[in-house]
Motif scaffolding. Structure first.
Motif, PDB file in Angstrom:
ATOM      1  N   ASN A  66      17.484   7.949   0.462  1.00  0.00           N
ATOM      2  CA  ASN A  66      17.670   6.826   1.386  1.00  0.00           C
ATOM      3  C   ASN A  66      16.917   5.588   0.915  1.00  0.00           C
ATOM      4  N   ARG A  69      18.614   4.074  -2.084  1.00  0.00           N
ATOM      5  CA  ARG A  69      19.820   3.320  -1.707  1.00  0.00           C
ATOM      6  C   ARG A  69      19.458   1.999  -1.042  1.00  0.00           C
ATOM      7  N   GLN A  70      18.458   2.040  -0.153  1.00  0.00           N
ATOM      8  CA  GLN A  70      18.079   0.810   0.542  1.00  0.00           C
ATOM      9  C   GLN A  70      17.453  -0.198  -0.426  1.00  0.00           C
ATOM     10  N   PRO A 199      18.043  -3.161   6.200  1.00  0.00           N
ATOM     11  CA  PRO A 199      18.614  -1.929   5.657  1.00  0.00           C
ATOM     12  C   PRO A 199      18.091  -0.664   6.324  1.00  0.00           C
ATOM     13  N   PHE A 200      16.894  -0.719   6.903  1.00  0.00           N
ATOM     14  CA  PHE A 200      16.289   0.489   7.459  1.00  0.00           C
ATOM     15  C   PHE A 200      16.431   0.601   8.974  1.00  0.00           C
ATOM     16  N   TYR A 290       8.557   2.882   2.485  1.00  0.00           N
ATOM     17  CA  TYR A 290       9.067   3.209   3.817  1.00  0.00           C
ATOM     18  C   TYR A 290       8.229   4.341   4.381  1.00  0.00           C
TER      19      TYR A 290
END
Length: 503
Positions: A66, A69-70, A199-200, A290
């Motif tokens: 994830n 990708r972000q 994006p998150f 993140y």
């Protein structure tokens, strides 16, 4: 065969044998249960540990994917902004009207995500869509890179101008060409929190937060919800009190940052457990980081925990059923062992020890009332039966005699074999001695009808003696002695009869 009933050693040995059998049975089941529980515990532990490791591995893999990708999405968004700036830089380079350029920059700033668009000439002076820029750009790193023909991204601190205090702006800069030569630099000020948060926002229900950090630990941008929590604290200083997962430490994260490696780490501080995932962005050695609570990151695997709870309940229920079954089997086995220890193997009647115990227990209890009778019975000339016809016929004669006694007396009466061919019958709660006489008359007559298939010509008779309670005694030893004397009075006579003891 005569028994010495005063020899209490026999009784003690009998009791001890029963207790030993019971203990052995209990130990056997306890050992089997212990081994089974250990095996089950190990299997469950391996299963649950394996499940937890699989969940942990899959969670970290999914989290890393994830974030990768972000990060790629963020870079793509920044590339789009660079393309926007490059297109405008081409237009500015094609004409020299500053007012027209300023109007164009104002229009672009209003329609794009740029907060401010500025143009700097090679001497460092510049103007923006808001007017003149009070800054000499020549000492800024992004300016130096762009006049070398590069696209550049600055940190918020480097791109800050008067009036930007407290804002998370970065500068995207591209060179402006005129006549094939670099004539200046076009700069777009961009709120990096906008590009990092979007994006998150849909991941893990929005419970995580994102920030951009340089390899030296400088926080470039921070999720606006947590910006006050960090307050420009260095990344490494912020996490120095956290414990990292197995095989990891803050130094290993520092090494990853220095080497441009991505990673996922488990962080712990008291009851606070969370994941830190980071991915290089490709700009200025920045990393997209993140952070999300472990519980939220593993929410998609919550059903596994439900299954684990269900499995645990099934196992507990199974153990309860198993223990119940084992208890039932153990009780059944104990009953069988007790019965076996109390029973004469040949005839199925009570053995000598159990006969004595049963009679004494009855005499000592409260149910005994009125007259009782203890009868001693001996098969006449039984030794001759064994010598003439063999022990197989003798054994069958004993079994048929036992069956006759069971059928002849009440189920509540006590019937036992106490020696080779000797039996005891204890009649409970009888009205008078007349019933004893009547029963013995019928019993002696019934013996005449016994037949053994292997020796049809064999005729069996019996001799019996009886002692009465309370006239002749109130305990087993006295009654046995007197009934035995009465029986031998018959045997010394013509046999095939009975006698009631008379003092």
């Amino acid at each position: 065969m005569r028994l010495n009933w005063t020899d209490r050693t026999i009784l003690r040995k009998g009791d001890k044998a029963v207790k030993q059998l019971q203990r052995k049975s209990l130990y056997r089941y306890a050992a089997a249960l212990f081994v089974f529980l250990c095996y089950l515990g190990i299997c469950l532990a391996v299963f649950f540990i394996g499940i937890q490791r699989a969940v942990e591995k899959n969670t970290q893999t999914l989290l890393a994917d994830n974030v990768a990708r972000q990060s790629s999405l963020m870079v793509s968004l920044m590339d789009i902004e660079f393309e926007t700036l490059s297109g405008m830089a081409s237009y500015i380079g094609s004409q020299s009207d500053a007012q027209d350029n300023q109007r164009l920059m104002a229009a672009l700033a209003g329609e794009s995500k740029f907060h401010r668009i500025s143009y700097f000439t090679l001497d460092g002076a510049g103007y923006s869509n808001e007017g003149p820029v009070n800054m000499d750009a020549r000492d800024r790193d992004f300016f130096k890179k762009s006049i070398q023909g590069q696209e550049a991204v600055s940190s918020p601190y480097e791109s800050r101008v008067e009036g930007d205090e407290g804002r998370e702006f970065i500068a995207l800069s591209v060179p402006v060409y005129q006549g094939g030569a670099i004539a200046g630099v076009l700069v777009g000020s961009y709120d990096v929190r906008h590009i990092s948060e979007i994006p998150f926002s849909s991941l893990y229900g929005g419970s995580g937060y994102v920030y951009i950090v340089g390899k030296d630990g400088e926080v470039v941008a921070m999720d606006s919800r947590y910006s006050q929590q960090w307050d420009r604290v260095n990344f490494y200083d912020f996490y120095k009190d956290y414990t990292f997962g197995p095989g990891a430490s803050l130094d290993s994260v520092r090494d990853d940052f220095n080497n441009g490696n991505s990673g996922v780490r488990l962080l712990k501080k008291g009851s606070d457990i969370r994941y830190l995932a980071y991915e290089p962005m490709g700009y200025n050695s920045w990393f997209l980081c993140y952070v999300v609570p472990q519980e939220d990151a593993q929410q998609s695997y919550a059903f596994i925990r439900e299954y684990e709870v269900a499995l645990s309940l099934f196992v507990v229920a199974g153990l309860i059923i198993l223990l119940s079954v084992m208890q039932y089997i153990n009780a059944k086995d104990r009953k069988m062992l007790v019965t076996k220890a109390q029973t004469d193997a040949m005839t199925g009647l009570l053995n000598a020890v159990s006969t004595r115990e049963a009679i004494n227990a009855w005499l000592a209890g409260e149910e005994a009332c009125g007259m009782q009778a203890l009868i001693m019975l001996d098969i006449d000339k039984f030794k001759d039966v064994n010598d003439t016809y063999g022990h197989a016929v003798g054994d069958e004669a004993l079994r048929q005699s036992a069956g006759l006694l069971r059928a002849h007396f009440r189920g509540s009466d006590i019937v036992g074999r106490v020696g080779g061919d000797e039996f005891i019958i204890f009649m409970k709660n009888i009205p008078d001695d007349a019933i004893v006489i009547k029963q013995l008359e019928r019993l002696c007559a019934a013996f005449h009808s016994l037949r053994v298939a292997e020796a049809p010509e064999l005729r069996l008779t019996c001799s019996a003696g009886a002692a009465l309670v309370p006239k002749d005694g109130v305990d087993f030893d006295d009654l046995y002695k007197k009934a035995d004397e009465a029986m031998y009075m018959v045997k010394r006579g013509s046999r095939d009869g009975f006698y009631i003891y008379r003092a």
